[in-house]
Design a protein around this motif. Structure first.
Motif, mmCIF file in Angstrom:
data_model
loop_
_atom_site.group_PDB
_atom_site.id
_atom_site.type_symbol
_atom_site.label_atom_id
_atom_site.label_comp_id
_atom_site.label_asym_id
_atom_site.label_seq_id
_atom_site.Cartn_x
_atom_site.Cartn_y
_atom_site.Cartn_z
ATOM 1 N N PRO A 188 0.828 -1.208 0.000
ATOM 2 C CA PRO A 188 0.000 0.000 0.000
ATOM 3 C C PRO A 188 0.861 1.256 0.000
ATOM 4 C CG PRO A 188 0.097 -0.939 2.197
ATOM 5 C CD PRO A 188 0.794 -1.900 1.280
ATOM 6 N N THR A 189 0.290 2.336 -0.480
ATOM 7 C CA THR A 189 0.935 3.636 -0.420
ATOM 8 C C THR A 189 0.820 4.164 0.999
ATOM 9 O OG1 THR A 189 0.347 4.085 -2.715
ATOM 10 C CG2 THR A 189 0.848 5.991 -1.338
ATOM 11 N N VAL A 190 1.915 4.646 1.558
ATOM 12 C CA VAL A 190 1.890 5.233 2.895
ATOM 13 C C VAL A 190 1.307 6.640 2.766
ATOM 14 C CG1 VAL A 190 3.271 5.998 4.857
ATOM 15 C CG2 VAL A 190 3.862 3.879 3.670
ATOM 16 N N ALA A 191 0.105 6.835 3.292
ATOM 17 C CA ALA A 191 -0.548 8.139 3.208
ATOM 18 C C ALA A 191 0.084 9.130 4.181
ATOM 19 C CB ALA A 191 -2.048 8.011 3.482
ATOM 20 N N ASP A 192 0.537 8.629 5.334
ATOM 21 C CA ASP A 192 1.201 9.463 6.334
ATOM 22 C C ASP A 192 1.909 8.534 7.317
ATOM 23 O OD1 ASP A 192 2.061 11.597 7.913
ATOM 24 O OD2 ASP A 192 0.104 12.574 7.915
ATOM 25 N N THR A 193 2.878 9.054 8.041
ATOM 26 C CA THR A 193 3.621 8.239 8.999
ATOM 27 C C THR A 193 3.176 8.506 10.434
ATOM 28 O OG1 THR A 193 5.390 9.877 9.012
ATOM 29 C CG2 THR A 193 5.653 7.978 7.540
ATOM 30 N N LYS A 194 1.974 9.005 10.564
ATOM 31 C CA LYS A 194 1.351 9.139 11.879
ATOM 32 C C LYS A 194 -0.132 8.836 11.722
ATOM 33 C CE LYS A 194 0.840 14.167 11.469
ATOM 34 N NZ LYS A 194 1.126 14.210 10.070
ATOM 35 N N CYS A 201 -9.637 3.323 3.938
ATOM 36 C CA CYS A 201 -8.792 3.139 2.754
ATOM 37 C C CYS A 201 -7.629 2.228 3.101
ATOM 38 C CB CYS A 201 -8.275 4.494 2.282
ATOM 39 S SG CYS A 201 -6.991 4.388 1.018
ATOM 40 N N ALA A 202 -7.520 1.091 2.422
ATOM 41 C CA ALA A 202 -6.431 0.144 2.657
ATOM 42 C C ALA A 202 -5.271 0.323 1.685
ATOM 43 C CB ALA A 202 -6.953 -1.286 2.556
ATOM 44 N N CYS A 203 -5.518 0.977 0.543
ATOM 45 C CA CYS A 203 -4.480 1.114 -0.477
ATOM 46 C C CYS A 203 -3.586 2.329 -0.257
ATOM 47 C CB CYS A 203 -5.094 1.177 -1.869
ATOM 48 S SG CYS A 203 -5.978 2.712 -2.244
ATOM 49 N N GLY A 204 -4.106 3.346 0.434
ATOM 50 C CA GLY A 204 -3.347 4.564 0.677
ATOM 51 C C GLY A 204 -3.474 5.608 -0.407
ATOM 52 N N ASN A 205 -4.253 5.347 -1.456
ATOM 53 C CA ASN A 205 -4.361 6.273 -2.583
ATOM 54 C C ASN A 205 -5.502 7.284 -2.471
ATOM 55 O OD1 ASN A 205 -2.184 5.038 -3.870
ATOM 56 N ND2 ASN A 205 -3.502 3.534 -4.828
ATOM 57 N N SER A 206 -6.402 7.090 -1.538
ATOM 58 C CA SER A 206 -7.562 7.970 -1.401
ATOM 59 C C SER A 206 -7.144 9.400 -1.069
ATOM 60 C CB SER A 206 -8.479 7.447 -0.290
ATOM 61 O OG SER A 206 -9.545 8.355 -0.068
ATOM 62 N N LYS A 265 -0.945 2.382 6.600
ATOM 63 C CA LYS A 265 -1.528 1.234 5.905
ATOM 64 C C LYS A 265 -0.799 -0.083 6.163
ATOM 65 C CE LYS A 265 -4.224 4.353 4.390
ATOM 66 N NZ LYS A 265 -5.500 4.569 5.023
ATOM 67 N N HIS A 266 0.043 -0.129 7.178
ATOM 68 C CA HIS A 266 0.785 -1.344 7.517
ATOM 69 C C HIS A 266 0.347 -1.947 8.854
ATOM 70 C CE1 HIS A 266 3.319 0.150 4.268
ATOM 71 N NE2 HIS A 266 3.776 -1.090 4.178
ATOM 72 N N THR A 267 -0.723 -1.458 9.442
ATOM 73 C CA THR A 267 -1.211 -1.970 10.712
ATOM 74 C C THR A 267 -1.608 -3.437 10.621
ATOM 75 O OG1 THR A 267 -2.833 -1.636 12.484
ATOM 76 C CG2 THR A 267 -3.588 -1.158 10.251
ATOM 77 N N ASP A 268 -1.445 -4.155 11.700
ATOM 78 C CA ASP A 268 -1.929 -5.533 11.789
ATOM 79 C C ASP A 268 -3.331 -5.579 12.384
ATOM 80 O OD1 ASP A 268 0.320 -6.793 10.684
ATOM 81 O OD2 ASP A 268 1.358 -6.804 12.619
ATOM 82 N N ASN A 269 -3.913 -4.410 12.657
ATOM 83 C CA ASN A 269 -5.244 -4.306 13.263
ATOM 84 C C ASN A 269 -6.090 -3.267 12.520
ATOM 85 O OD1 ASN A 269 -7.309 -4.734 15.137
ATOM 86 N ND2 ASN A 269 -6.552 -3.137 16.497
ATOM 87 N N PRO A 270 -6.252 -3.443 11.188
ATOM 88 C CA PRO A 270 -6.986 -2.425 10.425
ATOM 89 C C PRO A 270 -8.425 -2.267 10.905
ATOM 90 C CG PRO A 270 -6.609 -4.391 9.088
ATOM 91 C CD PRO A 270 -5.900 -4.604 10.392
ATOM 92 N N PRO A 271 -8.909 -1.058 10.957
ATOM 93 C CA PRO A 271 -8.347 0.197 10.481
ATOM 94 C C PRO A 271 -7.569 0.965 11.546
ATOM 95 C CG PRO A 271 -10.577 0.588 11.149
ATOM 96 C CD PRO A 271 -10.305 -0.887 11.379
ATOM 97 N N TYR A 272 -7.352 0.341 12.693
ATOM 98 C CA TYR A 272 -6.781 1.057 13.834
ATOM 99 C C TYR A 272 -5.254 1.027 13.846
ATOM 100 C CZ TYR A 272 -11.614 0.524 15.111
ATOM 101 O OH TYR A 272 -12.989 0.550 15.077
ATOM 102 N N CYS A 273 -4.663 2.113 14.293
ATOM 103 C CA CYS A 273 -3.209 2.214 14.407
ATOM 104 C C CYS A 273 -2.699 1.246 15.459
ATOM 105 C CB CYS A 273 -2.830 3.653 14.780
ATOM 106 S SG CYS A 273 -1.076 3.865 15.055
#
Length: 78
Positions: free
Chosen positions: A4-10, A24-29, A63-71
């Protein structure tokens, strides 16, 4: 697209009303953290989540969480 595209690092912390949401799971939204359909053709699909009551949530933007959609702090390892 395999990663996925990293939308942000926070993460994004926000108050949401009860109801259904599509993360959004892809990061492109352009409507992060929610899906706007830009995943089409990427192999990713949005993650539906439902809140039974209004609450503050911390949603993943890397978009790399193991608990989507939560950080889950995965952004710290990127």
């Amino acid at each position: 697209m395999t990663e996925p595209t990293v939308a942000d690092t926070k993460p994004m912390v926000m108050e949401l009303e009860a109801g259904d949401y599509y993360w959004c799971a892809c990061g492109n939204s352009t409507n992060q953290p929610f899906c706007d359909g830009k995943h089409k053709g990427t192999g990713f699909t949005p993650q539906k989540f439902t809140l039974e009551e209004s609450q503050k949530v911390t949603l993943c933007l890397c978009k790399h969480t193991d608990n989507p959609p939560y950080c889950d702090g995965s952004h710290a390892k990127l």
